[in-house]
Write an enzyme that holds these catalytic residues in place. Structure first.
Site, mmCIF file in Angstrom:
data_model
loop_
_atom_site.group_PDB
_atom_site.id
_atom_site.type_symbol
_atom_site.label_atom_id
_atom_site.label_comp_id
_atom_site.label_asym_id
_atom_site.label_seq_id
_atom_site.Cartn_x
_atom_site.Cartn_y
_atom_site.Cartn_z
ATOM 1 N N ILE A 36 0.832 -1.211 0.000
ATOM 2 C CA ILE A 36 0.000 0.000 0.000
ATOM 3 C C ILE A 36 0.873 1.271 0.000
ATOM 4 O O ILE A 36 0.421 2.331 -0.433
ATOM 5 C CB ILE A 36 -0.958 -0.029 1.221
ATOM 6 C CG1 ILE A 36 -2.200 0.810 0.978
ATOM 7 C CG2 ILE A 36 -0.263 0.373 2.503
ATOM 8 C CD1 ILE A 36 -3.305 0.558 1.991
ATOM 9 N N HIS A 103 5.697 -12.253 5.970
ATOM 10 C CA HIS A 103 5.636 -11.807 4.571
ATOM 11 C C HIS A 103 7.036 -11.525 4.057
ATOM 12 O O HIS A 103 7.933 -11.154 4.809
ATOM 13 C CB HIS A 103 4.769 -10.551 4.431
ATOM 14 C CG HIS A 103 5.169 -9.435 5.335
ATOM 15 N ND1 HIS A 103 4.768 -9.380 6.654
ATOM 16 C CD2 HIS A 103 5.939 -8.335 5.132
ATOM 17 C CE1 HIS A 103 5.274 -8.296 7.220
ATOM 18 N NE2 HIS A 103 6.005 -7.645 6.321
ATOM 19 N N MET A 104 7.172 -11.698 2.762
ATOM 20 C CA MET A 104 8.418 -11.371 2.082
ATOM 21 C C MET A 104 8.154 -10.183 1.166
ATOM 22 O O MET A 104 7.178 -10.187 0.402
ATOM 23 C CB MET A 104 8.898 -12.580 1.272
ATOM 24 C CG MET A 104 10.221 -12.375 0.580
ATOM 25 S SD MET A 104 10.669 -13.854 -0.353
ATOM 26 C CE MET A 104 11.419 -14.813 0.953
HETATM 27 P P1 5GP Z 1 6.877 -4.931 7.551
HETATM 28 O O1 5GP Z 1 7.456 -3.643 8.039
HETATM 29 O O2 5GP Z 1 5.962 -5.566 8.566
HETATM 30 O O3 5GP Z 1 7.928 -5.875 7.022
HETATM 31 O O4 5GP Z 1 6.036 -4.560 6.280
HETATM 32 C C1 5GP Z 1 4.658 -4.403 6.271
HETATM 33 C C2 5GP Z 1 4.294 -3.813 4.929
HETATM 34 O O5 5GP Z 1 2.901 -3.944 4.755
HETATM 35 C C3 5GP Z 1 4.627 -2.323 4.801
HETATM 36 O O6 5GP Z 1 5.489 -2.140 3.690
HETATM 37 C C4 5GP Z 1 3.270 -1.669 4.608
HETATM 38 O O7 5GP Z 1 3.307 -0.595 3.694
HETATM 39 C C5 5GP Z 1 2.415 -2.814 4.110
HETATM 40 N N1 5GP Z 1 1.008 -2.697 4.470
HETATM 41 C C6 5GP Z 1 0.512 -2.393 5.707
HETATM 42 N N2 5GP Z 1 -0.821 -2.413 5.694
HETATM 43 C C7 5GP Z 1 -1.187 -2.727 4.430
HETATM 44 C C8 5GP Z 1 -2.468 -2.877 3.799
HETATM 45 O O8 5GP Z 1 -3.537 -2.747 4.405
HETATM 46 N N3 5GP Z 1 -2.463 -3.191 2.478
HETATM 47 C C9 5GP Z 1 -1.293 -3.374 1.779
HETATM 48 N N4 5GP Z 1 -1.410 -3.691 0.481
HETATM 49 N N5 5GP Z 1 -0.089 -3.236 2.341
HETATM 50 C C10 5GP Z 1 -0.027 -2.913 3.648
#
Ligand code: 5GP
Ligand code: ZN
Length: 117
Positions: A36, A103-104
Protein backbone atom coordinates in the site's frame (compact mmCIF):
# COMPACT_ATOMS: atom_id res chain seq x y z
CA UNK A 1 -4.76 -28.24 4.66
CA UNK A 2 -6.43 -25.97 7.20
CA UNK A 3 -5.74 -22.25 7.22
CA UNK A 4 -5.02 -20.50 10.51
CA UNK A 5 -6.70 -17.10 10.82
CA UNK A 6 -6.09 -14.25 13.26
CA UNK A 7 -9.28 -12.13 13.16
CA UNK A 8 -7.30 -8.99 14.09
CA UNK A 9 -4.65 -9.43 11.37
CA UNK A 10 -4.86 -7.12 8.33
CA UNK A 11 -3.15 -9.63 6.04
CA UNK A 12 -5.60 -12.37 7.12
CA UNK A 13 -8.36 -9.91 6.18
CA UNK A 14 -6.75 -9.41 2.76
CA UNK A 15 -6.62 -13.21 2.30
CA UNK A 16 -10.31 -13.44 3.25
CA UNK A 17 -11.24 -10.60 0.86
CA UNK A 18 -12.46 -8.47 3.76
CA UNK A 19 -9.88 -5.80 2.91
CA UNK A 20 -9.16 -4.85 -0.71
CA UNK A 21 -5.74 -5.37 -2.23
CA UNK A 22 -4.13 -5.04 -5.61
CA UNK A 23 -3.40 -8.71 -6.19
CA UNK A 24 -0.40 -9.85 -8.23
CA UNK A 25 -0.55 -13.63 -7.72
CA UNK A 26 -2.54 -16.34 -5.94
CA UNK A 27 -2.31 -20.09 -5.53
CA UNK A 28 -3.67 -22.57 -2.99
CA UNK A 29 -1.35 -21.46 -0.20
CA UNK A 30 0.08 -18.08 -1.18
CA UNK A 31 -1.13 -14.58 -2.09
CA UNK A 32 0.93 -11.70 -3.45
CA UNK A 33 -0.35 -8.13 -3.51
CA UNK A 34 1.07 -4.65 -4.05
CA UNK A 35 2.34 -2.84 -0.96
CA UNK A 36 0.00 0.00 0.00
CA UNK A 37 3.02 2.29 0.55
CA UNK A 38 5.51 1.15 -2.08
CA UNK A 39 9.19 1.74 -1.40
CA UNK A 40 10.19 1.02 -5.00
CA UNK A 41 8.43 1.20 -8.39
CA UNK A 42 7.64 -2.50 -7.90
CA UNK A 43 6.86 -3.53 -4.32
CA UNK A 44 5.04 -6.82 -3.79
CA UNK A 45 4.15 -8.52 -0.50
CA UNK A 46 4.27 -12.32 -0.59
CA UNK A 47 2.30 -14.03 2.19
CA UNK A 48 1.05 -17.47 3.15
CA UNK A 49 -2.73 -17.69 3.34
CA UNK A 50 -2.35 -19.28 6.75
CA UNK A 51 -1.51 -16.95 9.61
CA UNK A 52 2.09 -17.34 10.78
CA UNK A 53 3.05 -14.32 12.90
CA UNK A 54 6.82 -14.22 12.40
CA UNK A 55 9.70 -16.27 11.04
CA UNK A 56 10.19 -17.47 14.62
CA UNK A 57 6.75 -19.08 14.47
CA UNK A 58 7.50 -21.01 11.28
CA UNK A 59 7.42 -24.76 11.88
CA UNK A 60 10.13 -26.94 10.35
CA UNK A 61 7.57 -28.69 8.14
CA UNK A 62 6.63 -25.29 6.64
CA UNK A 63 10.10 -24.85 5.14
CA UNK A 64 8.87 -25.93 1.70
CA UNK A 65 6.19 -23.23 1.80
CA UNK A 66 8.82 -20.57 2.40
CA UNK A 67 10.98 -22.09 -0.33
CA UNK A 68 8.14 -21.51 -2.74
CA UNK A 69 8.19 -17.80 -1.86
CA UNK A 70 11.55 -17.56 -3.63
CA UNK A 71 10.24 -19.33 -6.74
CA UNK A 72 7.21 -17.01 -6.81
CA UNK A 73 9.46 -13.96 -6.33
CA UNK A 74 11.71 -15.11 -9.18
CA UNK A 75 8.76 -15.65 -11.51
CA UNK A 76 7.08 -12.35 -10.62
CA UNK A 77 10.34 -10.50 -11.18
CA UNK A 78 10.60 -12.08 -14.63
CA UNK A 79 6.94 -11.36 -15.41
CA UNK A 80 7.31 -7.71 -14.45
CA UNK A 81 10.61 -7.27 -16.28
CA UNK A 82 12.83 -6.70 -13.25
CA UNK A 83 16.43 -7.47 -14.20
CA UNK A 84 17.44 -7.23 -10.55
CA UNK A 85 15.43 -7.14 -7.36
CA UNK A 86 15.61 -7.56 -3.60
CA UNK A 87 13.67 -9.82 -1.23
CA UNK A 88 13.36 -8.85 2.43
CA UNK A 89 11.80 -10.59 5.42
CA UNK A 90 11.65 -8.48 8.59
CA UNK A 91 11.31 -10.36 11.89
CA UNK A 92 9.92 -8.80 15.06
CA UNK A 93 9.95 -5.10 15.93
CA UNK A 94 13.74 -5.03 16.21
CA UNK A 95 13.94 -6.40 12.67
CA UNK A 96 11.54 -3.76 11.35
CA UNK A 97 8.43 -5.94 11.26
CA UNK A 98 5.20 -3.94 11.52
CA UNK A 99 2.59 -6.44 10.31
CA UNK A 100 2.74 -9.67 12.31
CA UNK A 101 1.74 -12.07 9.52
CA UNK A 102 4.91 -13.41 7.94
CA UNK A 103 5.64 -11.81 4.57
CA UNK A 104 8.42 -11.37 2.08
CA UNK A 105 8.90 -8.02 0.35
CA UNK A 106 9.81 -8.11 -3.34
CA UNK A 107 11.33 -4.80 -4.39
CA UNK A 108 12.52 -3.71 -7.79
CA UNK A 109 12.25 -1.24 -10.62
CA UNK A 110 15.05 1.01 -9.39
CA UNK A 111 18.67 0.64 -8.34
CA UNK A 112 18.76 -0.81 -4.82
CA UNK A 113 21.03 0.97 -2.37
CA UNK A 114 23.98 -0.77 -0.76
CA UNK A 115 22.69 -0.24 2.78
CA UNK A 116 20.34 -2.87 4.14
CA UNK A 117 19.77 -1.77 7.69
P1 5GP B 1 6.88 -4.93 7.55
O1 5GP B 1 7.46 -3.64 8.04
O2 5GP B 1 5.96 -5.57 8.57
O3 5GP B 1 7.93 -5.87 7.02
O4 5GP B 1 6.04 -4.56 6.28
C1 5GP B 1 4.66 -4.40 6.27
C2 5GP B 1 4.29 -3.81 4.93
O5 5GP B 1 2.90 -3.94 4.75
C3 5GP B 1 4.63 -2.32 4.80
O6 5GP B 1 5.49 -2.14 3.69
C4 5GP B 1 3.27 -1.67 4.61
O7 5GP B 1 3.31 -0.59 3.69
C5 5GP B 1 2.41 -2.81 4.11
N1 5GP B 1 1.01 -2.70 4.47
C6 5GP B 1 0.51 -2.39 5.71
N2 5GP B 1 -0.82 -2.41 5.69
C7 5GP B 1 -1.19 -2.73 4.43
C8 5GP B 1 -2.47 -2.88 3.80
O8 5GP B 1 -3.54 -2.75 4.41
N3 5GP B 1 -2.46 -3.19 2.48
C9 5GP B 1 -1.29 -3.37 1.78
N4 5GP B 1 -1.41 -3.69 0.48
N5 5GP B 1 -0.09 -3.24 2.34
C10 5GP B 1 -0.03 -2.91 3.65
ZN1 ZN C 1 -2.64 -13.06 9.52
Amino acid sequence: MSIDVDPDCIFCKIVAGELPSDQLYEDRDVVVFKDIKPQAPFHGIIIPKSHIATLNDLRDEQAELMGRFFVIARDLAAKHGLPGYRVVLNTNAEGGQVVFHIHMHLLGGRQMQATLG
